[in-house]
Design an enzyme around this catalytic site. Structure first.
Site, PDB file in Angstrom:
ATOM      1  N   ASP A   8       0.805  -1.218   0.000  1.00  6.97           N
ATOM      2  CA  ASP A   8       0.000   0.000   0.000  1.00  6.97           C
ATOM      3  C   ASP A   8       0.840   1.270   0.000  1.00  6.97           C
ATOM      4  O   ASP A   8       1.648   1.489   0.899  1.00  6.97           O
ATOM      5  CB  ASP A   8      -0.914  -0.007   1.225  1.00  6.97           C
ATOM      6  CG  ASP A   8      -1.966   1.081   1.171  1.00  6.97           C
ATOM      7  OD1 ASP A   8      -2.223   1.602   0.074  1.00  6.97           O
ATOM      8  OD2 ASP A   8      -2.536   1.409   2.233  1.00  6.97           O
ATOM      9  N   GLU A  14      -0.972   4.070  -0.130  1.00  3.34           N
ATOM     10  CA  GLU A  14      -2.054   5.016   0.120  1.00  3.34           C
ATOM     11  C   GLU A  14      -2.448   5.092   1.585  1.00  3.34           C
ATOM     12  O   GLU A  14      -1.698   5.600   2.413  1.00  3.34           O
ATOM     13  CB  GLU A  14      -3.260   4.653  -0.764  1.00  3.34           C
ATOM     14  CG  GLU A  14      -4.290   5.755  -0.877  1.00  3.34           C
ATOM     15  CD  GLU A  14      -5.701   5.285  -0.579  1.00  3.34           C
ATOM     16  OE1 GLU A  14      -6.612   6.118  -0.663  1.00  3.34           O
ATOM     17  OE2 GLU A  14      -5.900   4.108  -0.228  1.00  3.34           O
ATOM     18  N   ARG A  28      -0.943  -0.699  -4.388  1.00  2.00           N
ATOM     19  CA  ARG A  28      -2.003   0.306  -4.367  1.00  2.00           C
ATOM     20  C   ARG A  28      -1.391   1.695  -4.514  1.00  2.00           C
ATOM     21  O   ARG A  28      -0.586   2.119  -3.694  1.00  2.00           O
ATOM     22  CB  ARG A  28      -2.831   0.229  -3.082  1.00  2.00           C
ATOM     23  CG  ARG A  28      -3.968   1.268  -3.072  1.00  2.00           C
ATOM     24  CD  ARG A  28      -5.104   0.938  -2.129  1.00  2.00           C
ATOM     25  NE  ARG A  28      -4.751   1.045  -0.725  1.00  2.00           N
ATOM     26  CZ  ARG A  28      -5.641   1.027   0.276  1.00  2.00           C
ATOM     27  NH1 ARG A  28      -6.940   0.910   0.007  1.00  2.00           N
ATOM     28  NH2 ARG A  28      -5.249   1.101   1.532  1.00  2.00           N
ATOM     29  N   GLU A  88     -15.368   2.483  -3.136  1.00  2.00           N
ATOM     30  CA  GLU A  88     -15.438   3.067  -1.797  1.00  2.00           C
ATOM     31  C   GLU A  88     -15.925   4.514  -1.821  1.00  2.00           C
ATOM     32  O   GLU A  88     -15.884   5.203  -0.795  1.00  2.00           O
ATOM     33  CB  GLU A  88     -14.065   2.987  -1.120  1.00  2.00           C
ATOM     34  CG  GLU A  88     -12.959   3.637  -1.920  1.00  2.00           C
ATOM     35  CD  GLU A  88     -11.572   3.395  -1.337  1.00  2.00           C
ATOM     36  OE1 GLU A  88     -11.478   2.867  -0.217  1.00  2.00           O
ATOM     37  OE2 GLU A  88     -10.592   3.731  -2.015  1.00  2.00           O
ATOM     38  N   ASP A 116     -14.298   3.863   4.238  1.00  2.00           N
ATOM     39  CA  ASP A 116     -14.201   4.984   3.301  1.00  2.00           C
ATOM     40  C   ASP A 116     -15.550   5.256   2.648  1.00  2.00           C
ATOM     41  O   ASP A 116     -15.930   6.407   2.440  1.00  2.00           O
ATOM     42  CB  ASP A 116     -13.149   4.689   2.226  1.00  2.00           C
ATOM     43  CG  ASP A 116     -11.839   5.424   2.494  1.00  2.00           C
ATOM     44  OD1 ASP A 116     -11.890   6.607   2.862  1.00  2.00           O
ATOM     45  OD2 ASP A 116     -10.772   4.821   2.343  1.00  2.00           O
ATOM     46  N   ASP A 144      -6.527   3.276  10.012  1.00  2.00           N
ATOM     47  CA  ASP A 144      -5.828   3.926   8.906  1.00  2.00           C
ATOM     48  C   ASP A 144      -6.637   5.160   8.520  1.00  2.00           C
ATOM     49  O   ASP A 144      -7.524   5.588   9.254  1.00  2.00           O
ATOM     50  CB  ASP A 144      -5.594   2.971   7.728  1.00  2.00           C
ATOM     51  CG  ASP A 144      -6.894   2.514   7.067  1.00  2.00           C
ATOM     52  OD1 ASP A 144      -7.975   3.008   7.449  1.00  2.00           O
ATOM     53  OD2 ASP A 144      -6.825   1.665   6.162  1.00  2.00           O
TER      54      ASP A 144
END
Length: 718
Positions: free
Chosen positions: A267, A269, A335, A426, A454, A626
């Site tokens: 990830d 992000e 990602r 999302e 999200d 997160d």
């Protein structure tokens, strides 16, 4: 900054790409950076235009809700309005995706998926190596059996419970004729044939002997592993007479290894804090090491320094005769960031920050091509690159990403659709237009998924002016969420994703509560999802058991036969309080729960650059936090302030109260900077910004505030 055609590049990033990346590829620095500049020339403006469309749509939706706030929403009128402003787009004809060259971990193996911050080398290595997990360790060290182990010494009684549970699961995974695995007292290889024995039967057969696919021998050419298969998932029964467990087992079974994390998203992000060029270099360097296979990380364990590296694929003897390989690494997806964020690492000729997502697309794809040069331990057997793209709002933004990937392929001289796309469902506009989003990248789609946190954050922000929203926990039982989850699977299947792409579900956020996960998360494969997120390698091993029990392909076939799709009306039904009278205690409990979670996450993000971690909640339960969890909490509070459920002063008092609690929870951390009664705490200021300026944040995202405050902290402390 180093000028190259129409862009200006941070010197450290420029040197990293030239010396560590391009040197091993047949691409010149001039060709790469000039091509990079050409892509920026086109896609920088297009990216900004799309963000302006978002702003205009949000403004129109805000105005509509303000005008209709005094009465219940008429769904027909609401849908008509959303279509008029092109928030809901027209549906095209039926179609199927044409994605090709997809690896089996995406197309035909159903199982757990890990998401891990790319900036933490040790975590990344652990995740990629989590293709296999010890069943015995996962049961012994968690509450999967109903309780946690006590003390530091081995508990033989607990060990016996572990073995009994594991063998009872083998009875489900590979059932035997007329007996059970606990009765087996000998596993042998005789004349290239596996023989299972019990006290009452010298030759026990599996109900389906085709489940035996092979074996491995030790250095003395004695059987050391029996390899079984169910639902395309492997299980390795380890046989070792010298092992402390194995020598006391009737069949000398010392462990059972479960094929666990089938794929891993590295990830860039939500789970990282990368705010400048140096942070991005760390992310890209770790991705390079993972792709090349030479990433290492040192850690201390029992006063010894251990160097962690990637596992090597292993050979086994197939029951068909020849030697074959078993993969020991998760299939890696990367990602990228979404369309919103920009980066100071590369500027336009006018000194404007370029889209960070544009930079990610080019550089992560460039690095991924190292995999194509490898002869062994390849990530993709089909020379495909898997990029998960988050936070896209509707088909136009997916189309933009599709075109951007085509430009990257042209720059890197790759065949069309080498780069596959994972569409994160999302954002609300993507949910209502999911079929058209998939159509916009139909030759690339290899993944869609739902993300409750999200998606809920965007639900609140999009309809911020409609009224006050339900409490977070109550959102999960609102009509829109079940419609969202069901529609995602059904639409994906109707678009031909079965056998070609992953349909994923969200994270289990409580890494210490594995027993509860074992009860609940079986719902994900039962929903027709062929992968779902887990917070750790151990969780992946335990969640894999659900895919042994559930044949996801059969579930998907039934979904296609039956009309189980949630309705668009349900999807558009806003989860508002609608006159519910919450008590003062209920309100303040929700406020304190949200402020505590925000503070616990933000203090690590801003002060330590930790983008994802286990954070103790108000009840001292460890939750994986997160930016998605931070987004929903901050938007929920902003909404309640906006509609007078709670005052700004009440929330501020809650922040001050919870700061002391969070400080106490982190009192043993050496690098921790207290927030309570600290006027200089940048983290505390960031937490307040997220709520008190939450209404004005684009799509309710936390990134702009967190990035700004993290850069402020780094400037003050460097």
């Amino acid at each position: 900054m180093i000028e190259q055609k129409n862009i200006k590049i941070d010197p450290n990033l420029f040197n990293f790409i030239n010396t560590e990346v391009l040197n091993g590829l047949n691409i010149s620095s001039e060709h790469f950076w000039n091509g990079f500049s050409d892509i920026v020339d086109i896609y920088y403006k297009k990216n900004n235009d799309l963000l302006n469309i978002r702003k205009n749509l949000q403004s129109k939706i805000n105005d509509w809700h303000v005008a209709h706030r005094s009465k219940d929403i008429d769904l027909d009128e609401y849908k008509k309005f959303l279509k008029e402003i092109n928030y809901i787009v027209n549906k095209g004809p039926e179609f199927k995706i044409t994605t090709s060259n997809v690896d089996k971990e995406i197309s035909t193996i159903c199982g757990p998926q890990l998401v891990v911050p790319i900036t933490n080398a040790r975590f990344a290595l652990n995740a990629v190596n989590a293709r296999w997990g010890s069943f015995y360790d996962a049961l012994y060290g968690t509450d999967a059996l109903g309780d946690m182990p006590e003390g530091n010494s081995y508990d033989s009684e607990r060990g016996a419970r572990v073995v009994a549970f594991a063998k009872s699961h083998l009875d489900k995974f590979a059932p035997l004729l007329n007996t059970s695995w606990k009765e087996i007292n000998k596993i042998q290889l005789i004349d290239n044939k596996i023989i299972l024995r019990s006290p009452n039967n010298p030759n026990v057969n599996l109900k389906n002997n085709d489940q035996i696919i092979g074996w491995r021998l030790n250095q003395e050419s004695i059987l050391s592993e029996l390899i079984l298969l169910k639902n395309n998932l492997h299980c390795r029964i380890i046989i070792n007479t010298n092992d402390a467990i194995g020598k006391n087992d009737p069949a000398n079974i010392s462990d059972i290894l479960i094929e666990s994390a089938i794929s891993t998203i590295l990830d860039c992000e939500d789970s990282v804090a990368t705010v400048d060029a140096d942070d991005k270099i760390l992310a890209y360097r770790n991705w390079l090491g993972l792709i090349k296979g030479d990433l290492q990380a040192e850690l201390k364990k029992n006063n010894q320094v251990i160097t962690r590296t990637l596992n090597e694929d292993i050979k086994f003897t197939s029951i068909k005769g020849p030697e074959e390989f078993l993969k020991t690494r998760s299939l890696m997806l990367i990602r990228n960031v979404g369309h919103l964020m920009t980066t100071p690492a590369i500027l336009t000729k006018d000194n404007q920050e370029i889209g960070e997502g544009i930079m990610d697309a080019i550089i992560t794809s460039l690095i991924a091509t190292y995999d194509f040069k490898k002869l062994a331990n390849k990530n993709s057997e089909h020379q495909s690159i898997y990029i998960v793209k988050p936070k896209m709002h509707g088909p136009e933004e997916v189309s933009f990403t599709n075109d951007l990937f085509s430009a990257v392929e042209s720059l890197l001289d790759l065949p069309n659709s080498t780069i596959k796309i994972g569409i994160m469902d999302e954002e609300r506009r993507t949910s209502v237009n999911l079929k058209e989003c998939i159509r916009s990248a139909k030759s690339r789609v290899a993944f869609i998924n739902t993300g409750f946190l999200d998606r809920t954050g965007d639900e609140i922000h999009t309809a911020m002016q409609a009224g006050s929203f339900l409490k977070k926990a109550d959102m999960k039982s609102a009509p829109w969420i079940s419609s969202y989850e069901n529609r995602n699977v059904k639409i994906g299947l109707e678009c031909g994703l079965q056998g070609k792409a992953q349909i994923g579900k969200g994270m289990w956020a409580m890494p210490d509560l594995m027993g509860e996960m074992m009860k609940q998360k079986i719902g994900h494969p039962k929903s027709g999802a062929n992968c779902a997120w887990v917070p750790s390698p151990t969780a992946a091993t335990l969640h894999a058991l659900h895919y042994h029990e559930v044949d996801v392909k059969e579930i998907q076939k039934n979904i296609l036969k039956n009309d189980l799709t949630g309705s668009l009306d349900d999807l558009l039904t806003l989860p508002l309080l609608k006159g519910q009278n919450l008590s003062e205690d209920e309100i303040m409990h929700e406020v304190e729960n949200n402020t505590q979670g925000i503070l616990g996450y933000v203090v690590r993000w801003v002060d330590q650059g930790i983008g994802c971690s286990k954070v103790l909640d108000i009840n001292n339960i460890g939750l994986m936090e997160d930016r998605a969890t931070c987004r929903i909490s901050s938007q929920a509070l902003a909404n309640w302030i906006e509609h007078g459920i709670v005052s700004k002063d009440q929330v501020l008092k809650a922040f001050n109260k919870m700061a002391k609690i969070v400080d106490d929870q982190n009192s043993n951390e050496t690098n921790y900077i207290p927030m309570a009664d600290n006027d200089n705490s940048i983290a505390f200021k960031a937490a307040k910004d997220l709520v008190f300026d939450g209404v004005n944040q684009p799509s309710g995202y936390t990134e702009p505030i967190l990035h700004r405050r993290r850069l402020e902290f780094k400037l003050q402390n460097n």
